[in-house]
Design a protein around this motif. Structure first.
Motif, short mmCIF file in Angstrom:
data_model
loop_
_atom_site.label_atom_id
_atom_site.label_comp_id
_atom_site.label_asym_id
_atom_site.label_seq_id
_atom_site.Cartn_x
_atom_site.Cartn_y
_atom_site.Cartn_z
N LEU A 125 0.82 -1.21 0.00
CA LEU A 125 0.00 0.00 0.00
C LEU A 125 0.86 1.26 0.00
O LEU A 125 0.53 2.24 -0.67
N ARG A 126 1.96 1.24 0.73
CA ARG A 126 2.84 2.40 0.74
C ARG A 126 3.44 2.68 -0.63
O ARG A 126 3.79 3.82 -0.94
N SER A 127 3.54 1.64 -1.47
CA SER A 127 4.10 1.85 -2.81
C SER A 127 3.20 2.72 -3.68
O SER A 127 3.65 3.29 -4.67
N LEU A 128 1.92 2.84 -3.30
CA LEU A 128 0.99 3.65 -4.10
C LEU A 128 1.32 5.14 -4.07
O LEU A 128 0.80 5.90 -4.87
N GLU A 129 2.19 5.56 -3.16
CA GLU A 129 2.58 6.96 -3.14
C GLU A 129 3.56 7.27 -4.27
O GLU A 129 3.77 8.44 -4.60
N ARG A 130 4.14 6.24 -4.87
CA ARG A 130 5.04 6.47 -6.01
C ARG A 130 4.57 5.75 -7.27
O ARG A 130 4.92 6.14 -8.37
N ALA A 131 3.78 4.67 -7.09
CA ALA A 131 3.30 3.90 -8.24
C ALA A 131 2.00 4.49 -8.76
O ALA A 131 1.41 5.38 -8.16
N GLN A 132 1.55 3.99 -9.90
CA GLN A 132 0.29 4.46 -10.49
C GLN A 132 -0.89 3.60 -10.08
O GLN A 132 -2.02 4.08 -10.04
N ALA A 133 -0.64 2.32 -9.80
CA ALA A 133 -1.74 1.42 -9.45
C ALA A 133 -1.16 0.21 -8.73
O ALA A 133 0.04 -0.06 -8.79
#
Length: 317
Positions: A125-133
């Motif tokens: 979930l934290r990856s969503l601050e840099r990823a698109q989806a």
């Protein structure tokens, strides 16, 4: 120059949950994921609600009628550390009289998942601050897989297995780029955050730093942007400075940002466009919204900010 993190009450949507997950958690929480719906429901598949063991719930499942049952189930998950599949059915007449009394006539299914600092789901979930989806595969046993296109996370079951699984796609919050600042910046930032947008800004004039303090990032120039220009969903050129706005429009013309707003009257827009070379104008015009904002009435910075936020919400989300 990074802006201060705004208060939790200034965030909405998925942004509010991601912001709450930035800080390491001293106590475990429960994440509720809407995995399926039928009929009339307030939230749709992919919606998230965060229920901290200590603190206030972040996110909504309904207009308030189903939250008590959700919180009761989440307390059990937090206590025993086992995932739980929750099915809430408000279609019957009995529910209207003896149940939630929502009258919505729908079914919502959720997976309630324990979430502590070591959980792979938390890292995903934290990856969503840099990823698109984020692609999410969940089973009723609590097992799951998450993939943001560059990294994959897996976790094991914590409840009895069944043959039901769901595939969901969580879309990162929309990203807005403010090019320059003015009196409209502070209310526009607040509205954008309430609507769940992530906002970065470019400004060098110190008198506007306070108005942009709530931005997710504040940059001295466009070259310092943390994200590639292709990763912004919208940009608003709003420096109130003619030559700065011309340079910002050139930047947007060279970018792939799909929605570009320009603050100011038509005559100023036309003068600025006349100073761009023909290829830049040709690249920019199909994406340009100028004067930016919907005609909602009112005057002053707050009304202008509202008109811009309304246009973004209508056109981009």
């Amino acid at each position: 120059m990074n802006g201060d993190i705004p208060a939790a009450g200034d965030d909405g949507g998925l942004r509010a949950i991601l912001r709450a997950l930035r800080t390491p958690r001293a106590a475990p929480a429960v994440l509720a994921v809407v995995v399926a719906t039928e009929g009339s429901t307030y939230r749709k598949p992919g919606a998230l609600i965060l229920l901290p063991q200590q603190g206030v719930r972040i996110g909504w499942l309904s207009g308030g009628c189903l939250e008590a049952e959700l919180e009761h189930a989440a307390a059990r998950v937090a206590a025993d550390g086992r995932a739980h599949h929750l099915r809430l059915d408000t279609r019957s007449d009995d529910d209207l009289v003896f149940g939630s009394s929502s009258g919505c006539r729908g079914v919502v299914e959720l997976m309630l998942l324990p979430l502590d600092e070591s959980a792979p789901l938390l890292a995903a979930l934290r990856s969503l601050e840099r990823a698109q989806a984020l692609a999410l595969d969940l089973g009723t046993d609590g097992s799951g897989v998450a993939d943001d296109g560059t990294q994959r996370w897996e976790w094991r079951a914590t409840a009895p297995a069944t043959d039901r699984r769901w595939s969901l796609r969580l879309i990162a919050p929309k990203r807005l780029l403010l090019l320059g600042a003015g009196p409209e910046s502070r209310p526009l930032l607040r509205l954008a955050h309430l609507l769940g947008w992530s906002v970065e800004a470019v400004e060098t004039r110190a008198r506007w730093f306070d108005a942009l303090a709530a931005a997710d990032a504040l940059h001295a120039n466009v070259e310092a942007l943390a994200l590639p220009r292709t990763r912004f969903d919208a940009a608003v050129v709003m420096s109130h400075h003619y030559s700065r706005d011309r340079d910002f429009l050139n930047y947007c013309a060279d970018s792939a940002i799909p929605w570009v707003g320009l603050l100011g009257p038509i005559a100023r827009r036309d003068a600025l466009l006349a100073e761009l070379d023909a290829p830049a104008r040709e690249r920019l015009l199909p994406r340009l919204h100028a004067p930016v904002g919907l005609r909602l009435g009112g005057e002053g910075p707050e009304a202008i900010a509202l008109s811009i936020a309304a246009a973004l919400q209508r056109d981009v989300t």
